[in-house]
Design an enzyme around this catalytic site. Structure first.
Site, PDB file in Angstrom:
ATOM      1  N   ILE A 145      53.779  61.600  65.323  1.00  0.00           N
ATOM      2  CA  ILE A 145      53.209  62.288  64.378  1.00  0.00           C
ATOM      3  C   ILE A 145      54.000  62.469  62.935  1.00  0.00           C
ATOM      4  O   ILE A 145      55.342  62.675  63.091  1.00  0.00           O
ATOM      5  CB  ILE A 145      52.959  64.191  65.566  1.00  0.00           C
ATOM      6  CG1 ILE A 145      53.539  64.845  66.315  1.00  0.00           C
ATOM      7  CG2 ILE A 145      51.528  63.574  66.084  1.00  0.00           C
ATOM      8  CD1 ILE A 145      53.499  66.586  66.276  1.00  0.00           C
ATOM      9  N   ASP A 146      53.544  63.421  61.569  1.00  0.00           N
ATOM     10  CA  ASP A 146      54.305  63.102  60.854  1.00  0.00           C
ATOM     11  C   ASP A 146      55.381  64.728  61.225  1.00  0.00           C
ATOM     12  O   ASP A 146      55.279  65.386  61.415  1.00  0.00           O
ATOM     13  CB  ASP A 146      53.173  63.510  59.394  1.00  0.00           C
ATOM     14  CG  ASP A 146      52.718  62.376  59.762  1.00  0.00           C
ATOM     15  OD1 ASP A 146      53.207  61.083  59.708  1.00  0.00           O
ATOM     16  OD2 ASP A 146      51.466  62.082  59.071  1.00  0.00           O
ATOM     17  N   LYS A 147      56.665  64.898  60.198  1.00  0.00           N
ATOM     18  CA  LYS A 147      57.115  65.554  60.178  1.00  0.00           C
ATOM     19  C   LYS A 147      56.942  67.319  60.328  1.00  0.00           C
ATOM     20  O   LYS A 147      57.321  67.885  61.120  1.00  0.00           O
ATOM     21  CB  LYS A 147      58.723  65.446  58.788  1.00  0.00           C
ATOM     22  CG  LYS A 147      59.179  67.161  58.978  1.00  0.00           C
ATOM     23  CD  LYS A 147      59.974  66.807  57.685  1.00  0.00           C
ATOM     24  CE  LYS A 147      60.760  67.821  57.400  1.00  0.00           C
ATOM     25  NZ  LYS A 147      61.085  67.374  55.658  1.00  0.00           N
TER      26      LYS A 147
END
Length: 347
Positions: A152-154
């Site tokens: 998942i994105d930062k």
């Protein structure tokens, strides 16, 4: 055997792939240095041209100069004499919020701000660095990243499953590929989502002009992507929605919701850090700025994760509480919508 060919083969054997891009179906002819500048973060044209002069830029396995014109389906690679920094994983004692663990896998609740794996500009301080410290001999995925089944994105918070064995890696990866895993996200988006629920279908690929963004592109020109959404609560100028992923493309929820006119709240990369809906009153602007300060990231949380256990075959389902920054922001909007009559003249 031609000794020149042998020299080239030996040289390539000593090089390490740092970047690999395949030009899209609709790619108009474009100089390879400009093509790479659009794709490689923080790259300068001078550095790219130096790499080409040194014979480090390959197109379809042949070294090219910087004026080579990239065409549709060309495979462009940058090969250098040292391994990519992201392949050198330094174990780091970063605490992990482990929701579940057994001999086969673990489920982690990732905080916003933690990068999942090393990459350009983030070679340390990632989830993979933490995993390398806390666990030995994690299996490598197809990208040679230990334990990772998905990412998942930062600046997205929430649940991730990590494989501890080769068997678990293979079994879990297959579930994600065959769309039998369950992933539900909660997002706060700009605007009043008119339909109570719906499905967004649209191929996703790199944005033609801003290569740091993804975008919905014509069918067949990107990767097939499907997102199912459902409205949870309406606050007038923003809406709280649940999103279930059928596919797992880069930035999928962020791109699909923007595509239907509902950019994620405070998603800087996609313009959600601007006031996209609402009044022009100074007090309203102050209120939104306060919400941005409370939630200094995109309003997206991977709330629910479900999959079949690789060994026991039991269907496992995990659910997390909303992180405090997101729940505080949502409560602010809830209070605002309860105490204000929304203006009819929305922007």
């Amino acid at each position: 055997m031609n000794p020149n060919n042998l020299a080239e083969e030996t040289l390539e054997d000593e090089l390490f792939e740092h970047y690999r891009f395949e030009a899209a179906k609709g790619q108009a002819p474009l100089r390879v240095d400009k093509f790479l500048m659009n794709l490689v973060e923080n790259a300068t044209r001078n550095k790219i041209q130096q790499a080409a002069t040194a014979g480090n830029i390959y197109v379809n396995d042949v070294p090219v100069k910087s004026n080579y014109k990239v065409k549709a389906f060309d495979v462009v690679r940058v090969l250098l004499s040292h391994p990519p920094f992201e392949n050198i994983i330094i174990p780091e004692n970063i605490p992990l919020d482990i929701v579940f663990e057994d001999d086969s896998l673990l489920v982690i609740n990732k905080p916003a701000g933690l990068v999942v794996h090393p990459g350009h500009g983030n070679y340390t301080g990632t989830l993979v660095n933490a995993l390398a410290f806390h666990f030995e001999n994690l299996p490598l995925n197809s990208s040679e990243r230990p334990g990772l089944v998905h990412r998942i994105d930062k600046d997205t918070s929430g649940l991730l499953v990590v494989a501890k064995t080769e068997f678990a890696m293979s079994h879990l990866a297959k579930q994600f590929e065959e769309k039998t895993s369950e992933r539900e996200y909660v997002a706060l988006v700009w605007g009043n989502v008119t339909q109570d629920e719906g499905t967004i279908v649209g191929d996703i690929s790199r944005h033609a002009k801003d290569r740091m963004q993804m975008a919905v592109v014509p069918d067949g020109e990107g990767k097939h992507a499907v997102t199912h959404y459902k409205v949870l609560e309406r606050f007038g100028y923003v809406t709280l929605v649940s999103c279930k992923l059928e596919t797992g493309r880069t930035h999928q929820i962020r791109v699909h919701l923007k595509h239907i006119g509902h950019t994620l709240f405070n998603d800087e990369r996609y313009g959600g850090n601007l006031i996209l809906k609402g009044t022009t009153f100074t007090k309203y602007k102050q209120f939104v700025d306060n919400c941005f300060k409370v939630l200094p990231r995109q309003a997206l949380h991977a709330k629910t994760l479900g999959f079949e256990h690789p060994v026991t075959k039991e269907m496992m389902r995990f659910d997390t509480e909303m992180p405090s920054d997101m729940s505080e922001c949502i409560q602010k909007w809830r209070n605002y919508s309860n105490s204000h009559t929304m203006e009819e003249d929305e922007d």
